[in-house]
Design a protein around this motif. Structure first.
Motif, PDB file in Angstrom:
ATOM      1  N   ILE A 108      32.876  29.231  85.859  1.00  0.00           N
ATOM      2  CA  ILE A 108      32.061  30.420  86.180  1.00  0.00           C
ATOM      3  C   ILE A 108      31.963  30.680  87.678  1.00  0.00           C
ATOM      4  N   GLY A 109      32.345  29.688  88.488  1.00  0.00           N
ATOM      5  CA  GLY A 109      32.226  29.841  89.943  1.00  0.00           C
ATOM      6  C   GLY A 109      33.351  30.667  90.540  1.00  0.00           C
ATOM      7  N   GLY A 110      33.070  31.307  91.662  1.00  0.00           N
ATOM      8  CA  GLY A 110      34.112  32.024  92.400  1.00  0.00           C
ATOM      9  C   GLY A 110      34.643  33.263  91.712  1.00  0.00           C
ATOM     10  N   THR A 156      23.637  28.766  89.787  1.00  0.00           N
ATOM     11  CA  THR A 156      24.293  30.019  89.397  1.00  0.00           C
ATOM     12  C   THR A 156      24.725  30.875  90.593  1.00  0.00           C
ATOM     13  N   VAL A 157      24.366  30.436  91.820  1.00  0.00           N
ATOM     14  CA  VAL A 157      24.798  31.211  92.995  1.00  0.00           C
ATOM     15  C   VAL A 157      26.327  31.227  93.069  1.00  0.00           C
ATOM     16  N   GLY A 158      26.887  32.402  93.263  1.00  0.00           N
ATOM     17  CA  GLY A 158      28.345  32.514  93.374  1.00  0.00           C
ATOM     18  C   GLY A 158      29.068  32.415  92.045  1.00  0.00           C
ATOM     19  N   GLU A 196      42.256  32.023  84.621  1.00  0.00           N
ATOM     20  CA  GLU A 196      42.656  30.840  85.379  1.00  0.00           C
ATOM     21  C   GLU A 196      42.480  31.102  86.872  1.00  0.00           C
ATOM     22  N   ALA A 197      41.772  30.210  87.556  1.00  0.00           N
ATOM     23  CA  ALA A 197      41.549  30.391  88.992  1.00  0.00           C
ATOM     24  C   ALA A 197      42.813  30.064  89.783  1.00  0.00           C
TER      25      ALA A 197
END
Ligand code: ZN
Length: 314
Positions: A298-300, A65-67, A123-124
């Protein structure tokens, strides 16, 4: 997914599921980016799911879950996974009140969880909609406004300041994805850059017949317009039924589930409806795959309580 699956009741099983989804090729160190070069720390001194990076210059510790938008949350991971599943599998969304009762968390916690999950749905790396042989419909609507306010483009774009605060502008590729924007107005200088940035010039563009679309449309392979004013809804392929269909889901969700959407958070609600639409069953994405897609996103995008609070006060 069966809601009695242990993933939704057991934090350890939820963590293993999240690790398998986010790290199909082994743990990824969020500090240095190394893949499958970390050791899981065992023993009572460590909580489960802590890894130590083996890369020489790194040696940092991390978890799945980091980041991510789940970072620094005291909410059990199995509750996060259930909230994510409920939001992605309900066509019109889930209210924070409903989530609060279903998960046994406070209303405030449910509200923050929903906003973090919406941030994860954005959307990343958005790629262009449409392309050769494809049609992209563009239209705008007032979210939460009255029916009679729908056809904004029939008005002078300079005169919509009062209602402009909750205007959504949506691009939908037929048989494809949707992408929505919270816009301050519907002038050509506002909509043009959005369309040019998000739609391939090789596409057929479909809009209503408002004047601001005319110069924009000239840049595309073709541009057809629909005149809603004279009940001319379908003329062969010249229609905007696709984007109208998207708006009808959006409005049923906003009116029926969320009741009120503040303008500070409108872009996040739009990301939520875009996400479900762009990952819908008609495109071959089932409930479980849609949920996985959210967990991979979920990242970034870590969104802190503080940052949501600032948006609320803006
Ligand atoms: Zn590392």
């Amino acid at each position: 997914m069966n809601l009695t699956d242990p993933i939704f009741t057991d934090a350890n099983k939820a963590r293993k599921h999240l690790e398998a989804t986010r790290w199909p090729n082994g743990p990824i160190c969020p500090h240095c980016g190394s893949v499958d070069d970390a050791t899981q720390l065992k023993g009572k001194a460590h909580r489960p799911g802590v890894y130590q990076c083996n890369a020489k210059e790194c040696r940092e510790q991390f978890t799945a879950t980091v980041g991510t938008v789940f970072e620094r949350s005291k909410i059990a991971l199995n509750k996060w996974l259930l909230a994510a599943y409920l939001m992605t599998s309900s066509k019109k969304g889930v209210s924070a009140h409903q989530l609060h009762r279903t998960l046994g968390v406070t209303y405030k916690t449910a509200w923050f969880m929903e906003h973090r999950l919406r941030a994860a749905m954005a959307e990343a790396f958005p790629t262009a909609l449409g392309g050769e042989g494809k049609t992209v419909e563009a239209d705008e609507t007032v979210v939460g406004g009255k029916e009679k306010n729908k056809r904004l483009s029939k008005r002078n774009p300079k005169h919509i300041g009062a209602v402009g605060k909750s205007v959504a502008f949506t691009l939908v590729e037929r048989n494809g994805r949707a992408r929505s924007f919270h816009v301050a107005n519907v002038s050509g200088s506002t909509l043009g850059p959005i369309i040019f940035k998000n739609v391939s010039r090789k596409s057929a563009l479909m809009t209503d017949d408002a004047g601001q679309y005319r110069p924009i449309g000239q840049e595309f392979a073709s541009h057809e317009t629909v005149n809603h004013g004279i009940e001319e809804y379908v003329r062969g392929d010249a229609h905007s039924n696709t984007v109208e269909g998207f708006f009808s889901i959006l409005k049923r969700g906003v009116i029926g589930i969320y009741h009120h959407v503040s303008e500070a958070h409108l872009h996040r609600y739009l990301a939520e409806f875009d996400f479900r639409y762009s990952n819908r069953i008609a495109l071959g994405v089932n409930d479980e795959q849609r949920w996985d897609e959210l967990l991979r996103g979920i990242g970034g995008k870590r969104l802190t309580y503080r940052r949501i609070g600032q948006a609320a006060n803006a």
